[in-house]
Design an enzyme around this catalytic site. Structure first.
Site, PDB file in Angstrom:
ATOM      1  N   ASP A 174       0.793  -1.232   0.000  1.00 46.58           N
ATOM      2  CA  ASP A 174       0.000   0.000   0.000  1.00 46.58           C
ATOM      3  C   ASP A 174       0.824   1.280   0.000  1.00 46.58           C
ATOM      4  O   ASP A 174       0.333   2.328   0.384  1.00 46.58           O
ATOM      5  CB  ASP A 174      -0.972  -0.011   1.195  1.00 46.58           C
ATOM      6  CG  ASP A 174      -0.250  -0.205   2.524  1.00 46.58           C
ATOM      7  OD1 ASP A 174       0.983  -0.281   2.537  1.00 46.58           O
ATOM      8  OD2 ASP A 174      -0.943  -0.279   3.554  1.00 46.58           O
ATOM      9  N   LYS A 178       5.448   2.067  15.601  1.00 49.62           N
ATOM     10  CA  LYS A 178       4.363   2.880  16.166  1.00 49.62           C
ATOM     11  C   LYS A 178       4.723   3.429  17.561  1.00 49.62           C
ATOM     12  O   LYS A 178       4.090   3.067  18.568  1.00 49.62           O
ATOM     13  CB  LYS A 178       3.061   2.076  16.246  1.00 49.62           C
ATOM     14  CG  LYS A 178       2.740   1.275  14.972  1.00 49.62           C
ATOM     15  CD  LYS A 178       1.598   1.835  14.200  1.00 49.62           C
ATOM     16  CE  LYS A 178       1.425   1.366  12.787  1.00 49.62           C
ATOM     17  NZ  LYS A 178       1.789   0.123  12.253  1.00 49.62           N
ATOM     18  N   ASP A 190       1.683   6.181   2.239  1.00 50.04           N
ATOM     19  CA  ASP A 190       0.949   4.938   2.461  1.00 50.04           C
ATOM     20  C   ASP A 190      -0.492   5.255   2.068  1.00 50.04           C
ATOM     21  O   ASP A 190      -1.134   6.095   2.696  1.00 50.04           O
ATOM     22  CB  ASP A 190       1.039   4.552   3.944  1.00 50.04           C
ATOM     23  CG  ASP A 190       0.256   3.288   4.279  1.00 50.04           C
ATOM     24  OD1 ASP A 190      -0.790   3.036   3.643  1.00 50.04           O
ATOM     25  OD2 ASP A 190       0.676   2.546   5.175  1.00 50.04           O
TER      26      ASP A 190
HETATM   27  N1  GDD Z   1       0.665 -11.618   3.577  1.00 55.08           N
HETATM   28  C1  GDD Z   1       0.404 -10.867   4.624  1.00 55.08           C
HETATM   29  N2  GDD Z   1      -0.008 -11.477   5.785  1.00 55.08           N
HETATM   30  N3  GDD Z   1       0.519  -9.536   4.520  1.00 55.08           N
HETATM   31  C2  GDD Z   1       0.223  -8.795   5.607  1.00 55.08           C
HETATM   32  C3  GDD Z   1      -0.223  -9.351   6.823  1.00 55.08           C
HETATM   33  C4  GDD Z   1      -0.339 -10.782   6.906  1.00 55.08           C
HETATM   34  O1  GDD Z   1      -0.716 -11.365   7.928  1.00 55.08           O
HETATM   35  N4  GDD Z   1      -0.457  -8.326   7.684  1.00 55.08           N
HETATM   36  C5  GDD Z   1      -0.165  -7.179   7.022  1.00 55.08           C
HETATM   37  N5  GDD Z   1       0.235  -7.455   5.757  1.00 55.08           N
HETATM   38  C6  GDD Z   1       0.652  -6.515   4.724  1.00 55.08           C
HETATM   39  C7  GDD Z   1      -0.350  -5.401   4.420  1.00 55.08           C
HETATM   40  O2  GDD Z   1      -1.204  -5.767   3.355  1.00 55.08           O
HETATM   41  C8  GDD Z   1       0.548  -4.248   4.004  1.00 55.08           C
HETATM   42  O3  GDD Z   1       0.879  -4.314   2.621  1.00 55.08           O
HETATM   43  C9  GDD Z   1       1.804  -4.494   4.809  1.00 55.08           C
HETATM   44  O4  GDD Z   1       1.796  -5.864   5.206  1.00 55.08           O
HETATM   45  C10 GDD Z   1       1.906  -3.592   6.043  1.00 55.08           C
HETATM   46  O5  GDD Z   1       0.733  -3.713   6.810  1.00 55.08           O
HETATM   47  P1  GDD Z   1      -0.152  -2.448   7.218  1.00 55.08           P
HETATM   48  O6  GDD Z   1      -1.298  -2.947   7.989  1.00 55.08           O
HETATM   49  O7  GDD Z   1      -0.402  -1.582   6.031  1.00 55.08           O
HETATM   50  O8  GDD Z   1       0.860  -1.762   8.230  1.00 55.08           O
HETATM   51  P2  GDD Z   1       1.009  -0.220   8.588  1.00 55.08           P
HETATM   52  O9  GDD Z   1       0.738   0.645   7.431  1.00 55.08           O
HETATM   53  O10 GDD Z   1       0.228   0.032   9.835  1.00 55.08           O
HETATM   54  O11 GDD Z   1       2.579  -0.141   8.988  1.00 55.08           O
HETATM   55  C11 GDD Z   1       3.575  -0.668   8.114  1.00 55.08           C
HETATM   56  O12 GDD Z   1       3.809   0.207   7.034  1.00 55.08           O
HETATM   57  C12 GDD Z   1       4.352   1.496   7.406  1.00 55.08           C
HETATM   58  C13 GDD Z   1       4.596   2.270   6.114  1.00 55.08           C
HETATM   59  O13 GDD Z   1       3.392   2.480   5.478  1.00 55.08           O
HETATM   60  C14 GDD Z   1       4.870  -0.890   8.918  1.00 55.08           C
HETATM   61  O14 GDD Z   1       5.768  -1.586   8.080  1.00 55.08           O
HETATM   62  C15 GDD Z   1       5.488   0.431   9.366  1.00 55.08           C
HETATM   63  O15 GDD Z   1       6.745   0.199   9.993  1.00 55.08           O
HETATM   64  C16 GDD Z   1       5.687   1.339   8.170  1.00 55.08           C
HETATM   65  O16 GDD Z   1       6.193   2.609   8.582  1.00 55.08           O
HETATM   66 MG    MG Z   2      -0.071   0.415   5.524  1.00 50.09          MG
END
Ligand code: GDD
Ligand code: MG
Length: 363
Positions: free
Chosen positions: A110, A162, A218
Site C-alpha cells: 500500500d 508505532k 501509504d
Molecule cells: N501476507 C500478509 N499477511 N501480509 C500482511 C499481513 C499478513 O498477515 N499483515 C499485514 N500485511 C501486509 C499489508 O497488506 C501491508 O501491505 C503491509 O503488510 C503492512 O501492513 P499495514 O497494515 O499496512 O501496516 P502499517 O501501514 O500500519 O505499517 C507498516 O507500514 C508502514 C509504512 O506504510 C509498517 O511496516 C510500518 O513500519 C511502516 O512505517
Molecule cells: Mg499500511
C-alpha cells in the site's frame, strides 16, 4: 532478481472500494496499485515475484496472470492458512526467496513513491550487511515504524514500531532489500518483521537505512489515497508531463490532471488541480472537479461539483450535486440530482436521494 509483496489483510481501511476489488487491484492513478510496483520491479530486473496473500481471490489471479505474460516474469501466490504478519510470509516463501544468494526486495503493497530499486540494490550490495530499509521523513511519525541511526552512519541503531513517545521522524517507508540469510531469523509462524525481526537485526549491526528522494505515501486509507494521488501527479508533472492533460485543453484548471483517452468531457468544465479520470468516464457540461478520483465508467452529470472525493467504478453523480469532505463512493453508487454529500462512505450498489451533511457510512 526476486521480490515479495505483502498483500495480506482485507483492506478494511480502504472500504468501500475494497468491498468490490482486492486492495492491490484498486486503481491508483488509473492503474491497479500493485501494477505500479510490479512495473518498477520489472524495470529494476526482477523476474520472480511472490505475492504473500491470506486468501486467493480469483480476480487477482486472473489479472496477475496477464502481467506474467506481458512482462515475461513469474508471479507466485503464497497463500497463508492463517495471517503470518509481515515476517512469517518470508519464511513461507523460502523456496523462492532463498533459491540463490542474490538479495530480494520486500514491499508493503500500500505504499507509493518513485521506487528507487536500482539505487537500493547498489547500496545494499555496497554495505554487505543483511538488510536495508527505505526511509522517508514525515511530520506525524506515530503511525509508522521509526528508524534511529548511529551517528554519522546509515547503520540503524533502533527500530521502534508505532512509537508512543517521539523518537524521531525518519520512518520505515515499507520497502526493503534483504540478503537471503535473513531467512534464518524467521520461523514459519505469525511474526511482525517490524517488532520482532528489525530490532534484533539492528542490535546485530545488520540493518541499514537508505533515504528516499521525493514523495512517499501509504495509500491504505481514503484521505491518504487522495494525498498520495496529488503527490504522484506532481511527480508525473515533473518527470513525464506528456502523460497529463495539456494546459492548452480548455477544461484544464491548475494542472496535474490525468485523463484516460477513452473518457469524454463536456463543454465548459473546470477540471483540476489533482484529478484522475479513468477509462470510459463520461463528464457532462459545466462540471467542476478538483482533488478527486473518478474510477472507470463513472458518469458525472452537468454542473456537478466534486472535491476531495473518490468516485468508485460505474457510479453516477446527478446534475448540480456536490461531493466533498473525503466522500468515497463504492462500485455502482448513484447520487441523485441537486444533492450535497459530505464525507460519506457509500457502500456498493446504493442509490442516494437525500443530502448527507455529516460524515459517516451509508449502507
Ligand atoms: N501476507 C500478509 N499477511 N501480509 C500482511 C499481513 C499478513 O498477515 N499483515 C499485514 N500485511 C501486509 C499489508 O497488506 C501491508 O501491505 C503491509 O503488510 C503492512 O501492513 P499495514 O497494515 O499496512 O501496516 P502499517 O501501514 O500500519 O505499517 C507498516 O507500514 C508502514 C509504512 O506504510 C509498517 O511496516 C510500518 O513500519 C511502516 O512505517
Ligand atoms: Mg499500511
Amino acid at each position: 532478481m526476486k521480490a515479495l509483496i505483502l498483500v495480506g489483510g482485507f483492506g478494511t481501511r480502504l472500504r468501500p472500494l475494497t468491498l468490490s476489488v482486492p486492495k492491490p487491484l484498486v486503481d491508483f492513478a488509473n492503474k491497479p496499485m500493485i501494477l505500479h510496483q510490479i512495473e518498477a520491479l520489472v524495470k529494476a530486473g526482477v523476474t520472480d515475484i511472490v505475492l504473500a496473500v491470506n486468501y486467493k481471490p480469483e480476480v487477482m489471479v486472473a489479472v496477475l496472470k496477464k502481467y506474467e505474460v506481458k512482462f515475461g516474469i513469474t508471479i507466485t501466490f503464497s497463500v497463508e492458512k492463517e495471517p503470518l504478519g509481515t515476517a512469517g510470509p518470508l519464511a513461507l516463501a523460502r523456496e523462492v526467496l532463498g533459491k540463490d544468494d542474490s538479495p530480494f526486495f520486500v514491499l508493503n503493497a500500500d505504499v507509493t513513491c518513485e521506487y528507487p530499486f536500482e539505487k537500493m540494490r547498489d547500496f545494499h550490495i555496497g554495505h554487505g550487511n543483511e538488510g536495508t530499509i527505505l526511509a522517508t521523513k514525515v511530520e506525524e511519525p506515530s503511525k509508522y515504524g521509526v528508524i534511529v541511526t548511529q551517528s554519522n552512519s546509515t547503520r540503524i541503531e533502533r527500530f521502534v514500531e508505532k512509537p508512543v513517545e517521539f523518537v524521531g521522524n525518519r520512518i520505515n517507508a515499507g520497502i526493503y532489500i534483504f540478503s537471503p540469510s535473513i531467512l534464518d531469523r524467521i520461523e514459519l509462524r505469525p511474526t511482525s518483521i517490524e517488532k520482532e525481526i528489525f530490532p534484533k537485526m539492528a542490535s546485530d549491526q545488520q540493518l541499514h537505512t537508505f533515504d528516499l528522494d521525493g514523495f512517499w505515501m501509504d495509500v491504505g486509507q481514503p484521505k491518504d489515497f487522495l494525498t498520495g494521488t496529488c503527490l504522484y501527479l506532481s511527480s508525473v508533472a515533473k518527470r513525464n508531463p506528456e502523460l497529463l492533460a495539456p494546459a492548452s485543453e480548455e477544461y484544464v484548471n491548475g494542472g496535474n490532471v490525468l485523463v484516460d483517452p477513452s473518457a469524454r468531457i463536456g463543454k465548459g468544465c473546470k477540471i483540476g488541480p489533482n484529478v484522475t479520470i479513468g477509462p470510459n468516464v463520461v463528464i457532462g457540461d459545466g462540471v467542476r472537479l478538483q482533488r478527486c478520483v473518478l474510477m472507470e465508467a463513472t458518469h458525472v452529470k452537468d454542473y456537478a461539483w466534486i472535491k476531495n472525493s473518490i468516485v468508485g467504478w460505474h457510479s453516477s453523480i446527478g446534475r448540480w450535486s456536490r461531493l466533498d469532505g473525503v466522500t468515497v463512493l463504492g462500485d455502482d453508487v448513484h447520487i441523485g440530482h441537486e444533492l450535497y454529500i459530505n464525507g460519506a462512505s457509500v457502500l456498493p450498489h446504493k442509490s442516494i436521494n437525500t443530502n448527507v451533511c455529516e460524515p459517516g457510512i451509508v449502507m
